[in-house]
Design an enzyme around this catalytic site. Structure first.
Site, short mmCIF file in Angstrom:
data_model
loop_
_atom_site.label_atom_id
_atom_site.label_comp_id
_atom_site.label_asym_id
_atom_site.label_seq_id
_atom_site.Cartn_x
_atom_site.Cartn_y
_atom_site.Cartn_z
N MET A 30 0.85 -1.20 0.00
CA MET A 30 0.00 0.00 0.00
C MET A 30 0.89 1.25 0.00
O MET A 30 0.45 2.33 0.38
CB MET A 30 -0.95 0.00 1.20
CG MET A 30 -1.91 -1.19 1.15
SD MET A 30 -3.47 -0.94 2.02
CE MET A 30 -2.90 -0.65 3.67
N GLY A 31 2.14 1.08 -0.42
CA GLY A 31 3.05 2.22 -0.49
C GLY A 31 3.61 2.59 0.87
O GLY A 31 3.53 1.82 1.83
N LEU A 33 6.79 2.93 1.69
CA LEU A 33 7.65 1.76 1.83
C LEU A 33 8.74 1.95 2.88
O LEU A 33 9.28 3.04 3.04
CB LEU A 33 8.30 1.45 0.47
CG LEU A 33 7.31 1.23 -0.66
CD1 LEU A 33 8.05 0.97 -1.97
CD2 LEU A 33 6.34 0.10 -0.36
N GLY A 36 11.40 -3.18 5.48
CA GLY A 36 10.73 -4.49 5.45
C GLY A 36 10.15 -4.77 4.07
O GLY A 36 10.32 -5.87 3.51
N HIS A 37 9.49 -3.77 3.48
CA HIS A 37 8.95 -3.94 2.12
C HIS A 37 10.09 -4.24 1.14
O HIS A 37 9.99 -5.13 0.30
CB HIS A 37 8.29 -2.65 1.62
CG HIS A 37 7.01 -2.30 2.29
ND1 HIS A 37 6.87 -1.16 3.05
CD2 HIS A 37 5.81 -2.91 2.31
CE1 HIS A 37 5.63 -1.08 3.50
NE2 HIS A 37 4.96 -2.13 3.08
N LYS A 150 4.65 -9.84 9.50
CA LYS A 150 4.08 -8.98 10.54
C LYS A 150 2.56 -9.08 10.50
O LYS A 150 1.90 -9.14 11.53
CB LYS A 150 4.52 -7.52 10.39
CG LYS A 150 4.03 -6.72 11.60
CD LYS A 150 4.43 -5.28 11.54
CE LYS A 150 3.57 -4.50 10.59
NZ LYS A 150 2.19 -4.32 11.08
N GLN A 154 -3.11 -12.06 7.95
CA GLN A 154 -3.28 -11.75 6.52
C GLN A 154 -2.58 -12.80 5.66
O GLN A 154 -3.14 -13.28 4.66
CB GLN A 154 -2.72 -10.36 6.22
CG GLN A 154 -2.54 -10.07 4.74
CD GLN A 154 -2.13 -8.64 4.46
OE1 GLN A 154 -2.95 -7.75 4.53
NE2 GLN A 154 -0.87 -8.42 4.13
N MET A 185 8.63 -2.90 11.98
CA MET A 185 8.45 -1.83 10.99
C MET A 185 7.03 -1.88 10.43
O MET A 185 6.50 -2.96 10.16
CB MET A 185 9.46 -1.97 9.86
CG MET A 185 10.84 -1.58 10.32
SD MET A 185 11.96 -1.43 8.91
CE MET A 185 13.50 -1.31 9.80
N SER A 187 4.17 0.95 8.13
CA SER A 187 3.91 2.29 7.60
C SER A 187 3.18 3.13 8.64
O SER A 187 3.33 4.36 8.68
CB SER A 187 3.06 2.19 6.33
OG SER A 187 3.68 1.29 5.43
O1 PAF Z 1 -0.26 -5.70 3.59
C1 PAF Z 1 -0.66 -4.80 2.80
O2 PAF Z 1 0.03 -3.82 2.56
C2 PAF Z 1 -2.03 -4.93 2.17
O3 PAF Z 1 -2.94 -5.51 3.04
C3 PAF Z 1 -2.03 -5.65 0.81
C4 PAF Z 1 -1.58 -7.10 0.94
C5 PAF Z 1 -1.11 -4.92 -0.15
C6 PAF Z 1 -3.45 -5.66 0.23
O4 PAF Z 1 -3.95 -4.37 0.07
#
Ligand code: PAF
Length: 286
Positions: A30-31, A33, A36-37, A150, A154, A185, A187
């Site tokens: 979801m940007g 960043l 970790g991303h 984390k 999900q 970490m 966002s």
């Molecule tokens: O973990 C995230 O950033 C969001 O839940 C994802 C997996 C990009 C879905 O919108």
């Protein structure tokens, strides 16, 4: 680095790469960043991906009423330069109307593993996540997709969905990245000011305390979860939500003594809702 803004453009790019026999790796975001991303793209390369792709989409359907959709931090220019540096070849940046054209009626509901933990506190959240990830998968057509641990629940939801709906995509979990002081970490850490930033350490402190007890021989999952809870409840700026012991594979609650358990914790600290987790196993932490 190519920027693709509609499902048709993205799918065209992916189909062309697939025809050339390229192996596509994908890490959706979801940007906003952080390190970790950025670690996800190295993991995809280690998994043998020739093409490493990202998406940036703040998905409205996974935010509940009164949550932080409007104020969720967005910084496309800085995200794109970080992705370029990380060697990402293509970024999917759909708009809300591209993802959810008027008249959309279909959702993906993973019924079991979405329940409990964050699923109970954020009704509809995992339906929003599963639906958007299914749509992203259909546009990007990856062979491998990676998600941070984390967001442990999900990851379990997405693994289940990928299996149940025969996506044929390998789903990989990536280890949590922590700041030097232990904070996982996220966002959403951007919402934390000085005092809240210090208070936010109660989650990781609770998990590390439980890890210490586990290392000293404690195998009662309820006692381990209670140690996490007492650490969070001892922090006046935090509002405790849950601390639970779960089976790392099924996410079912575990009550008998066990040599392998995931502890998951959630709390509000100031304006941020924070989550964290740790998997403990005999012979060393995962
Ligand atoms: O973990 C995230 O950033 C969001 O839940 C994802 C997996 C990009 C879905 O919108």
């Amino acid at each position: 680095m190519e920027l693709l803004r509609t499902p048709v453009e993205m799918r065209g790019w992916a189909d062309a790469r697939r025809r050339e026999g390229r192996r596509i790796g994908f890490a959706p975001t979801m940007g906003c960043l952080h390190a970790g991303h950025l670690s996800l793209y190295g993991i995809l390369r280690d998994r043998g991906c020739d093409e490493v792709t990202a998406s940036i989409f703040v998905n409205p359907t996974q935010f509940g009423p009164g949550e932080d959709f409007e104020k969720y931090p967005r910084d496309e220019a800085s995200d794109l330069s970080l992705l370029r540096e990380a060697g990402v070849g293509a970024v999917y940046l759909p708009g809300v109307a591209d993802m959810y054209p008027e008249g959309s009626q279909t959702v993906v509901d993973v019924t079991g593993v979405s329940k409990g933990l964050c699923g109970d506190r954020r009704p509809g959240h995992f339906q929003g996540v599963a639906t958007v990830v299914a749509k992203l998968f259909n546009a990007v057509r990856p062979h491998v997709a990676v998600f941070g641990e984390k967001d442990f629940q999900q990851l379990a939801v997405i693994r289940r969905m990928a299996r149940d709906l025969d996506f044929g995509i390998e789903i990989v979990g990536a280890p949590i990245f922590r700041e030097d002081d232990g904070l996982a970490m996220s966002s959403r850490n951007r919402y934390l000011d000085g005092a809240d930033r210090i208070a936010a350490l109660c989650l990781s402190r609770g998990l590390f305390r439980a890890a210490g007890l586990f290392g000293a021989g404690e195998r009662d999952p309820l006692a381990l979860a209670a140690a996490v809870r007492s650490e969070v409840e001892g922090e006046p700026r935090a509002t405790f939500e849950y601390a639970e012991a779960r089976n790392p594979e099924t996410l079912f609650p575990v009550t008998p003594p066990t040599g392998r358990v995931t502890l998951l914790v959630a709390a509000r600290v100031g304006p941020a809702r924070l989550i964290d987790n740790i998997t403990l196993q005999e012979g060393g932490q995962q």
